[in-house]
Design an enzyme around this catalytic site. Sequence first.
Site, PDB file in Angstrom:
ATOM      1  N   CYS A 106       0.829  -1.204   0.000  1.00  0.00           N
ATOM      2  CA  CYS A 106       0.000   0.000   0.000  1.00  0.00           C
ATOM      3  C   CYS A 106       0.873   1.268   0.000  1.00  0.00           C
ATOM      4  O   CYS A 106       1.454   1.601  -1.025  1.00  0.00           O
ATOM      5  CB  CYS A 106      -0.986  -0.024   1.163  1.00  0.00           C
ATOM      6  N   HIS A 209      -3.599  -5.039   0.281  1.00  0.00           N
ATOM      7  CA  HIS A 209      -3.091  -5.477   1.585  1.00  0.00           C
ATOM      8  C   HIS A 209      -3.146  -7.000   1.700  1.00  0.00           C
ATOM      9  O   HIS A 209      -4.078  -7.551   2.307  1.00  0.00           O
ATOM     10  CB  HIS A 209      -3.916  -4.848   2.713  1.00  0.00           C
ATOM     11  N   GLU A 211      -1.527  -8.886   3.645  1.00  0.00           N
ATOM     12  CA  GLU A 211      -1.409  -9.349   5.036  1.00  0.00           C
ATOM     13  C   GLU A 211      -2.775  -9.468   5.709  1.00  0.00           C
ATOM     14  O   GLU A 211      -2.910 -10.149   6.726  1.00  0.00           O
ATOM     15  CB  GLU A 211      -0.489  -8.411   5.831  1.00  0.00           C
TER      16      GLU A 211
END
Length: 238
Positions: A106, A209, A211
């Site tokens: 990001c 994202h 994660e």
Amino acid sequence: KPVIGITCQHNLKESPDQYMVAGRYCRAVERAGGIPMLLPPVKSLKQPLASLCQGLLLSGGGDPDPSLYGELPHPKLGKVDQERDHWELTLIHKAREEQIPILGICRGIQILNVALGGSLYQDLPSQYRQVGVHWQKIPGEEVSHQVQIKESTMLLSLLEQSIIWANSHHHQAIKKLALGLIISAQSDDGVIEGVEATGEHFILGVQWHPERLATQESSRIFAGFISACQKKLGRKDF
């Protein structure tokens, strides 16, 4: 296991102040076989970065300072942290010099592009010719739009598919691509969603994202990153 240095935010609203990062970054690194370590800004870093870590993860956060790419602030510019900006620029340049793998997420893809001489749309909704929804209102653990992966890229070799679904939490994106980077992914509206370096040095940035997502594609991104870091660890050149 390779140590992965993760950049973090500086929260000055708390007393005392705090350096912090979302725990999901750390857990994603650990699941992939790395050891997470936070890298808060310091005034100078004289020793090799490889003496601290074998991988650099540029985490999400606020907007990079537009003065870094020669622009005045846009009215829609978000919070800027110049201390973090300059620290991450230092880390990126050291990682490149020492051939340490880099993964930008990001904000991370944005500061990576800026560090190498590129620029950003400071606010997609008001500056881009046409734009889909890049700040989803649904939870971050859910996907909201498709991303097209480019042929003959490292990202495609990691993900093993040309179209994936991703989440989206950003109002800035790459405008002018930096020299030394190629586009590896785009959304349907043309916004750059992934970049990587040419050559053998592992440098990868994604605008979404991974994660936050419990998907096979996200696991493959972190697995590929940690694998590259393990190779750095094996060389023991620090």
